[in-house]
Design a protein around this motif. Sequence first.
Motif, PDB file in Angstrom:
ATOM      1  N   ALA A 101       9.921  16.274   4.609  1.00  0.00           N
ATOM      2  CA  ALA A 101       9.967  14.957   3.829  1.00  0.00           C
ATOM      3  C   ALA A 101      11.057  14.223   3.824  1.00  0.00           C
ATOM      4  N   GLN A 102      12.270  15.100   4.672  1.00  0.00           N
ATOM      5  CA  GLN A 102      13.025  14.693   5.105  1.00  0.00           C
ATOM      6  C   GLN A 102      12.630  13.290   6.294  1.00  0.00           C
ATOM      7  N   ARG A 103      11.961  13.486   6.974  1.00  0.00           N
ATOM      8  CA  ARG A 103      11.546  12.766   8.342  1.00  0.00           C
ATOM      9  C   ARG A 103      11.019  11.427   7.231  1.00  0.00           C
ATOM     10  N   ASN A 104       9.893  11.484   6.736  1.00  0.00           N
ATOM     11  CA  ASN A 104       9.070  10.419   6.946  1.00  0.00           C
ATOM     12  C   ASN A 104       9.323  10.352   5.046  1.00  0.00           C
ATOM     13  N   PHE A 105      10.031  11.037   3.841  1.00  0.00           N
ATOM     14  CA  PHE A 105       9.624  10.281   2.381  1.00  0.00           C
ATOM     15  C   PHE A 105      11.403   9.681   2.453  1.00  0.00           C
ATOM     16  N   SER A 106      11.997   9.736   2.975  1.00  0.00           N
ATOM     17  CA  SER A 106      13.654   9.260   2.385  1.00  0.00           C
ATOM     18  C   SER A 106      13.451   7.682   1.789  1.00  0.00           C
ATOM     19  N   PRO A 107      14.297   7.434   1.240  1.00  0.00           N
ATOM     20  CA  PRO A 107      14.009   5.264   1.194  1.00  0.00           C
ATOM     21  C   PRO A 107      14.496   5.034   2.425  1.00  0.00           C
ATOM     22  N   ASP A 108      15.429   5.469   2.907  1.00  0.00           N
ATOM     23  CA  ASP A 108      15.596   4.124   4.125  1.00  0.00           C
ATOM     24  C   ASP A 108      14.015   4.112   5.012  1.00  0.00           C
ATOM     25  N   ALA A 127       0.993  -1.492  -0.295  1.00  0.00           N
ATOM     26  CA  ALA A 127      -0.438  -0.124  -0.059  1.00  0.00           C
ATOM     27  C   ALA A 127       1.162   1.027  -0.090  1.00  0.00           C
ATOM     28  N   ILE A 128       0.516   2.544  -0.401  1.00  0.00           N
ATOM     29  CA  ILE A 128       1.125   3.358  -1.067  1.00  0.00           C
ATOM     30  C   ILE A 128       0.968   4.738  -0.144  1.00  0.00           C
ATOM     31  N   GLN A 129      -0.043   4.124   1.042  1.00  0.00           N
ATOM     32  CA  GLN A 129      -0.519   5.184   2.055  1.00  0.00           C
ATOM     33  C   GLN A 129      -0.802   4.444   3.061  1.00  0.00           C
ATOM     34  N   GLU A 130      -1.243   5.152   4.003  1.00  0.00           N
ATOM     35  CA  GLU A 130      -1.679   4.063   5.556  1.00  0.00           C
ATOM     36  C   GLU A 130      -3.356   4.483   5.223  1.00  0.00           C
ATOM     37  N   SER A 131      -3.972   5.278   5.005  1.00  0.00           N
ATOM     38  CA  SER A 131      -5.408   5.342   4.885  1.00  0.00           C
ATOM     39  C   SER A 131      -5.825   3.757   4.255  1.00  0.00           C
ATOM     40  N   GLU A 132      -4.848   3.454   2.811  1.00  0.00           N
ATOM     41  CA  GLU A 132      -5.859   2.476   2.352  1.00  0.00           C
ATOM     42  C   GLU A 132      -4.894   1.382   3.054  1.00  0.00           C
ATOM     43  N   ALA A 133      -3.974   1.284   3.308  1.00  0.00           N
ATOM     44  CA  ALA A 133      -3.528   0.368   3.957  1.00  0.00           C
ATOM     45  C   ALA A 133      -4.198   0.160   5.712  1.00  0.00           C
ATOM     46  N   ALA A 134      -4.865   0.853   6.002  1.00  0.00           N
ATOM     47  CA  ALA A 134      -5.621   0.335   6.970  1.00  0.00           C
ATOM     48  C   ALA A 134      -6.755  -0.222   6.103  1.00  0.00           C
ATOM     49  N   GLN A 189      -4.782  13.001   1.204  1.00  0.00           N
ATOM     50  CA  GLN A 189      -4.770  11.564   1.492  1.00  0.00           C
ATOM     51  C   GLN A 189      -4.298  10.846   2.052  1.00  0.00           C
ATOM     52  N   GLY A 190      -4.775   9.898   2.948  1.00  0.00           N
ATOM     53  CA  GLY A 190      -3.752   9.143   3.626  1.00  0.00           C
ATOM     54  C   GLY A 190      -2.288  10.058   4.084  1.00  0.00           C
ATOM     55  N   VAL A 191      -1.745  10.644   4.250  1.00  0.00           N
ATOM     56  CA  VAL A 191      -0.662  11.317   4.819  1.00  0.00           C
ATOM     57  C   VAL A 191      -0.776  12.681   5.498  1.00  0.00           C
ATOM     58  N   GLU A 192      -2.511  12.708   5.947  1.00  0.00           N
ATOM     59  CA  GLU A 192      -3.000  13.731   6.797  1.00  0.00           C
ATOM     60  C   GLU A 192      -2.139  13.912   8.042  1.00  0.00           C
ATOM     61  N   ASP A 193      -1.464  13.150   9.055  1.00  0.00           N
ATOM     62  CA  ASP A 193      -0.967  12.705  10.240  1.00  0.00           C
ATOM     63  C   ASP A 193       0.958  13.704   9.901  1.00  0.00           C
ATOM     64  N   ILE A 194       1.224  12.627   9.198  1.00  0.00           N
ATOM     65  CA  ILE A 194       2.434  13.033   8.937  1.00  0.00           C
ATOM     66  C   ILE A 194       2.373  14.391   8.183  1.00  0.00           C
ATOM     67  N   CYS A 195       2.015  15.395   6.753  1.00  0.00           N
ATOM     68  CA  CYS A 195       1.763  16.281   6.542  1.00  0.00           C
ATOM     69  C   CYS A 195       1.129  17.514   6.839  1.00  0.00           C
ATOM     70  N   GLY A 196       0.096  16.973   7.619  1.00  0.00           N
ATOM     71  CA  GLY A 196      -0.981  18.642   8.105  1.00  0.00           C
ATOM     72  C   GLY A 196      -0.013  19.607   8.051  1.00  0.00           C
ATOM     73  N   ASP A 197       1.262  19.355   8.855  1.00  0.00           N
ATOM     74  CA  ASP A 197       1.600  20.999   9.118  1.00  0.00           C
ATOM     75  C   ASP A 197       2.491  21.326   8.725  1.00  0.00           C
ATOM     76  N   ALA A 198       2.761  20.606   7.673  1.00  0.00           N
ATOM     77  CA  ALA A 198       3.399  21.203   6.305  1.00  0.00           C
ATOM     78  C   ALA A 198       3.358  22.091   4.709  1.00  0.00           C
ATOM     79  N   VAL A 199       2.574  21.799   5.032  1.00  0.00           N
ATOM     80  CA  VAL A 199       1.748  22.613   4.600  1.00  0.00           C
ATOM     81  C   VAL A 199       0.070  23.567   4.526  1.00  0.00           C
TER      82      VAL A 199
END
Length: 273
Positions: A251-258, A65-72, A207-217
């Motif tokens: 982006a650094q915290r949540n979307f790096s390849p690692d 799954a590509i994002q959390e809400s769809e994984a849930a 959608q699906g990244v609200e919790d991790i991106c909500g305060d970044a935009v």
Amino acid sequence: PRTRLIIADYIFCTPAFEVAPPDASKAIIMHDLFHSRAGGAADSVALISRDDEIALLSKADAIFAIQESEAAFCRETVPDTEVVLVPMPADPVENVQVGSDDLVLFVGSDTAPNIVGLEWFLDSVWSQVLAKRPDCRLKIAGTVHRAFAGRGWEGVEFLGLVDDLAALYTRSGVVISPLTFGSGLKIKLVEALAQGKAVIATSVTLQGVEDICGDAVVQTDDANIFADALVDLAGSSSARTDLAQRALACAQRNFSPDTTHRELRKWCEKARA
């Protein structure tokens, strides 16, 4: 007969599992949760019912799954299938890119969510922006221009495909993502965050990244609020700097390849054992 792993690119490829060796692991790359897309007849992808989509998803041993809400959703509706969260990775820039006053960027292909969302922005938001900041300019990159052939708006330039998207991100002051429907992870959102840009986006984009991106935009579905936010950011490098710093940190915290590949690596190690 020696195949140990089969990965279906989209649920519609799962009939191939029927000829898989019995001991092969089977996985699906879940780009979108198709039945949840709200585009209806305007959408450009296959329409499928909720039950039929669940039936196809259940054919796999694992779902990527590509994002959390769809994984849930998959964890709840396909409990016997392992769900692996694999967001789109990004390569974040080192420093924020504040860009130029009054230069706005939209990037997208000619898919229905991009077309409909951009049309909403041009018809409902852009005139309000120009009324307050007449020097504002909107650059639109990507094949989305095909859907707007023969039409024009003041201050808007359709660039089509560009050779150097990174340079365009660097120059632009604000990146917009005004999507009104869709599913999956919005790749251009991740890209803009990783470029260290000030971003204004709708709730569908998040959608699906609200919790991790909500305060970044800046997030809004209201045309008036969208316009006011764009006017404010277009004229304030300090406001763009603050928002861009949060975007890049996200982006650094949540979307790096690692980070994005962590669960996938664990699953591959189990599948290989």
